[in-house]
Design a protein around this motif. Sequence first.
Motif, PDB file in Angstrom:
ATOM      1  N   UNK A  82      -6.388   6.547  -0.119  1.00  0.00           N
ATOM      2  CA  UNK A  82      -6.593   7.957   0.218  1.00  0.00           C
ATOM      3  C   UNK A  82      -7.600   8.053   1.354  1.00  0.00           C
ATOM      4  N   UNK A  83      -7.428   9.033   2.250  1.00  0.00           N
ATOM      5  CA  UNK A  83      -8.347   9.171   3.386  1.00  0.00           C
ATOM      6  C   UNK A  83      -9.789   9.286   2.924  1.00  0.00           C
ATOM      7  N   UNK A  84      -9.997  10.102   1.902  1.00  0.00           N
ATOM      8  CA  UNK A  84     -11.344  10.285   1.365  1.00  0.00           C
ATOM      9  C   UNK A  84     -11.237  10.774  -0.078  1.00  0.00           C
ATOM     10  N   UNK A 122      -8.399  16.261  -6.631  1.00  0.00           N
ATOM     11  CA  UNK A 122      -7.099  15.592  -6.492  1.00  0.00           C
ATOM     12  C   UNK A 122      -7.027  14.252  -7.221  1.00  0.00           C
ATOM     13  N   UNK A 123      -8.145  13.787  -7.740  1.00  0.00           N
ATOM     14  CA  UNK A 123      -8.226  12.435  -8.282  1.00  0.00           C
ATOM     15  C   UNK A 123      -7.170  12.185  -9.362  1.00  0.00           C
ATOM     16  N   UNK A 124      -7.222  12.972 -10.428  1.00  0.00           N
ATOM     17  CA  UNK A 124      -6.320  12.708 -11.554  1.00  0.00           C
ATOM     18  C   UNK A 124      -4.883  13.113 -11.244  1.00  0.00           C
ATOM     19  N   UNK A 125      -4.695  14.162 -10.458  1.00  0.00           N
ATOM     20  CA  UNK A 125      -3.323  14.544 -10.096  1.00  0.00           C
ATOM     21  C   UNK A 125      -2.679  13.465  -9.227  1.00  0.00           C
ATOM     22  N   UNK A 126      -3.477  12.828  -8.370  1.00  0.00           N
ATOM     23  CA  UNK A 126      -2.966  11.698  -7.586  1.00  0.00           C
ATOM     24  C   UNK A 126      -2.581  10.537  -8.497  1.00  0.00           C
ATOM     25  N   UNK A 127      -3.436  10.256  -9.482  1.00  0.00           N
ATOM     26  CA  UNK A 127      -3.150   9.156 -10.412  1.00  0.00           C
ATOM     27  C   UNK A 127      -1.845   9.403 -11.161  1.00  0.00           C
ATOM     28  N   UNK A 128      -1.599  10.663 -11.522  1.00  0.00           N
ATOM     29  CA  UNK A 128      -0.348  11.016 -12.196  1.00  0.00           C
ATOM     30  C   UNK A 128       0.827  10.876 -11.229  1.00  0.00           C
ATOM     31  N   UNK A 129       0.676  11.426 -10.024  1.00  0.00           N
ATOM     32  CA  UNK A 129       1.751  11.433  -9.028  1.00  0.00           C
ATOM     33  C   UNK A 129       2.190  10.016  -8.654  1.00  0.00           C
ATOM     34  N   UNK A 130       1.218   9.120  -8.463  1.00  0.00           N
ATOM     35  CA  UNK A 130       1.536   7.761  -8.023  1.00  0.00           C
ATOM     36  C   UNK A 130       1.672   6.781  -9.188  1.00  0.00           C
ATOM     37  N   UNK A 179      -9.823   5.715   6.109  1.00  0.00           N
ATOM     38  CA  UNK A 179      -9.094   4.840   5.190  1.00  0.00           C
ATOM     39  C   UNK A 179      -7.593   5.079   5.295  1.00  0.00           C
ATOM     40  N   UNK A 180      -6.843   4.009   5.566  1.00  0.00           N
ATOM     41  CA  UNK A 180      -5.390   4.053   5.684  1.00  0.00           C
ATOM     42  C   UNK A 180      -4.896   2.609   5.816  1.00  0.00           C
ATOM     43  N   UNK A 181      -3.609   2.330   5.607  1.00  0.00           N
ATOM     44  CA  UNK A 181      -3.115   0.950   5.677  1.00  0.00           C
ATOM     45  C   UNK A 181      -3.364   0.279   7.023  1.00  0.00           C
ATOM     46  N   UNK A 182      -3.290   1.043   8.127  1.00  0.00           N
ATOM     47  CA  UNK A 182      -3.537   0.447   9.442  1.00  0.00           C
ATOM     48  C   UNK A 182      -4.944  -0.136   9.544  1.00  0.00           C
ATOM     49  N   UNK A 183      -5.880   0.458   8.823  1.00  0.00           N
ATOM     50  CA  UNK A 183      -7.258  -0.055   8.815  1.00  0.00           C
ATOM     51  C   UNK A 183      -7.263  -1.513   8.358  1.00  0.00           C
ATOM     52  N   UNK A 184      -6.558  -1.760   7.256  1.00  0.00           N
ATOM     53  CA  UNK A 184      -6.475  -3.122   6.721  1.00  0.00           C
ATOM     54  C   UNK A 184      -5.721  -4.018   7.699  1.00  0.00           C
ATOM     55  N   UNK A 216       0.834  -1.202   0.000  1.00  0.00           N
ATOM     56  CA  UNK A 216       0.000   0.000   0.000  1.00  0.00           C
ATOM     57  C   UNK A 216       0.868   1.252   0.000  1.00  0.00           C
ATOM     58  N   UNK A 217       0.334   2.293  -0.617  1.00  0.00           N
ATOM     59  CA  UNK A 217       0.940   3.623  -0.548  1.00  0.00           C
ATOM     60  C   UNK A 217      -0.117   4.560   0.014  1.00  0.00           C
ATOM     61  N   UNK A 218       0.286   5.344   1.016  1.00  0.00           N
ATOM     62  CA  UNK A 218      -0.657   6.254   1.657  1.00  0.00           C
ATOM     63  C   UNK A 218       0.063   7.556   1.974  1.00  0.00           C
ATOM     64  N   UNK A 219      -0.358   8.628   1.315  1.00  0.00           N
ATOM     65  CA  UNK A 219       0.239   9.950   1.531  1.00  0.00           C
ATOM     66  C   UNK A 219       1.762   9.887   1.449  1.00  0.00           C
ATOM     67  N   UNK A 220       2.240   9.244   0.375  1.00  0.00           N
ATOM     68  CA  UNK A 220       3.663   9.113   0.045  1.00  0.00           C
ATOM     69  C   UNK A 220       4.429   8.159   0.958  1.00  0.00           C
ATOM     70  N   UNK A 221       3.762   7.560   1.938  1.00  0.00           N
ATOM     71  CA  UNK A 221       4.419   6.539   2.762  1.00  0.00           C
ATOM     72  C   UNK A 221       4.115   5.165   2.180  1.00  0.00           C
TER      73      UNK A 221
END
Length: 626
Positions: free
Chosen positions: A295-297, A302-310, A119-124, A79-84
């Motif tokens: 993503x938290x929510x 931010x949807x497409x910019x996140x897709x580009x960034x990641x 929503x975050x990796x710890x949730x899973x 998982x990737x969450x906020x660059x972590x």
Amino acid sequence: MGVHELVIAVLSVFIGAYLFTGKRRRFIYLLYKTLPRDVLGAYRFVRVNVLLWWWEWQNFTVAKLFTRHATANPDKIAFIFEDKEWSYRELEEYSNQLGRYFHGKSLSREDSVGLILESRPEYVGIWLGLSKAGLVGALLNTNLRQDVLVHSIKAANCKAVIFGSNFKDAINEIRERIPNVALYQWSELPDTPCLEGAIDLNPEISNVDSSPLDTVALGTPRDKLIYIYTSGTTGMPKAAVITNLRYMLMSCGVNSMLNLRPTDRIYNSLPLYHTAGGLIGVGQALLRGITVVLRRRFSASKFWSDCVHYECTIAQYIGEICRYLLTAPSASCDTTHKVRLMFGNGLRPQIWKPFVERFGVKQIGEFYGATEGNSNLVNIDNKIGAVGFVPLCAGSLYPVALLRVDEETGEPLREPDGLCIRCKPGESGIFVGKINPKRVLNDFSGYVDRKASEQKILRDVFRKGDRVFNSGDILLMDEFGYFYFKDRTGDTFRWHGENVATSEVEAVVSNLIGLKDAAVYGVEVPGTEGKAGMAAVYDPENTLNIKEMAEGLKKSLPSYARPLFVRVLSELPMTGTFKLKKKDLQEDGFNIKKVSDPIYFLDNSGVYVKLTEEIYNNILDGKIRL
């Protein structure tokens, strides 16, 4: 010509006449047109069924399969969450610590533990760890408060609740109503104050042994894994039972039917308490080794910019997300992303083509399936508007059907022998799936509440003694075997002797008001038969042109389908899965003594006028003809 040649010629004529006359000629044409789709679908369908059979034979569970991935590829990113980045090793160790900690508590196997966390990796890691300890995570909707939250905790018979620190107030409001439920607070920051009476979870598990748990070996494929709640659009949420096999089926079914690749990277901005985000999305990381970005929510901007960034190659959607993206201002990242596939459910046919054209997504994988259901469909070939298909000659292999229903009651119609009547191509009917506990594909685990489970089962449908799962959804199948979602049985209403499909009216209304949120439902009017149509539209900026809307409805809809009342909402009663809460709106009706929002009434001249107390009383007294 010899006798043999003559016989062959005569037989050829008879065979040709038999095959290529009447309806058989059309059927052969349909088989020819759908053959590429059906062969590909059959191959992928068989592939996932063989995989599930093998996993069940090997007694695998979700926890066991994840541990295999973590052992084989410990440094791969899960998982990737906020660059972590979270590697498989890190998630394995975290879930082991969590599981070992709760295994030491006074909890019995298959006891449930509520989880309310963003929503975050710890949730899973938390619910995965609970499953390793033999416990069942109840994934609570983060939007719930007060009575509904208490109901959800009690519906799953939770012995404990793990909550994020930002939900501390919500838990504090109800703590006296759940006195026997142990409370554990998870905090993102170490210095966060803990709710009085709750246990601060992070320091408790920080020094716990992270080695594998012995209890994992006790798990079986048909054990309960998690509880996922129905969205609550039509009533109180119900806790649906998700077994290990059910989780495997839904995750791997989408993976196989849409041909996801191990090298893909999935953008998942959906709530993890929901089937699409927490099961189908997260399952790709847990079971198939695909990296998932969380993503938290959801954020349209931010949807497409996140897709580009990641550098995501796949993205998920549910409900109205695609419409939100389509109404967002254009940006360069709309087309500079690498997303080749988007999958989910709820993409309206009216915006399907504009969405694909604007964002350049090559494939849409629209799927259909209730959280608790036993029948799923997937669109694998980009057929606009379709939620999936069943091969024309494979009905017995994939036992789903559409049944004719009574237009007044919504109940299935039956023949004189008591059996139900199948719909013909082009007819709308209720979607059902045959229940067969021996096959994971057709099993029905139901809800924690057995009575609620029984209400979803129809008996004596195709033959005496059989059982089917009643989805409660109205679908239509065309002659090519494609299925299209039409409406919920409870949402369709009857007015002036005609059936009104709310989903179709909603699409028209939304298009007329600039793709804003809109809900359509039937409301009772004293002294009239059926229900009158009412639309609720979201207009916080007060920009709605009610006159233009009336003119557009007149051009687009027959008179019986035009909403008689329009309520203009300043606040949006939305579920966590991006659906308007129709039940609450329907209960309010057009009662201006109860509703503070502006309400308009469609008068006999076809114009919407403000619903005044005088008009309201005249309607109730029958002085205005509707």
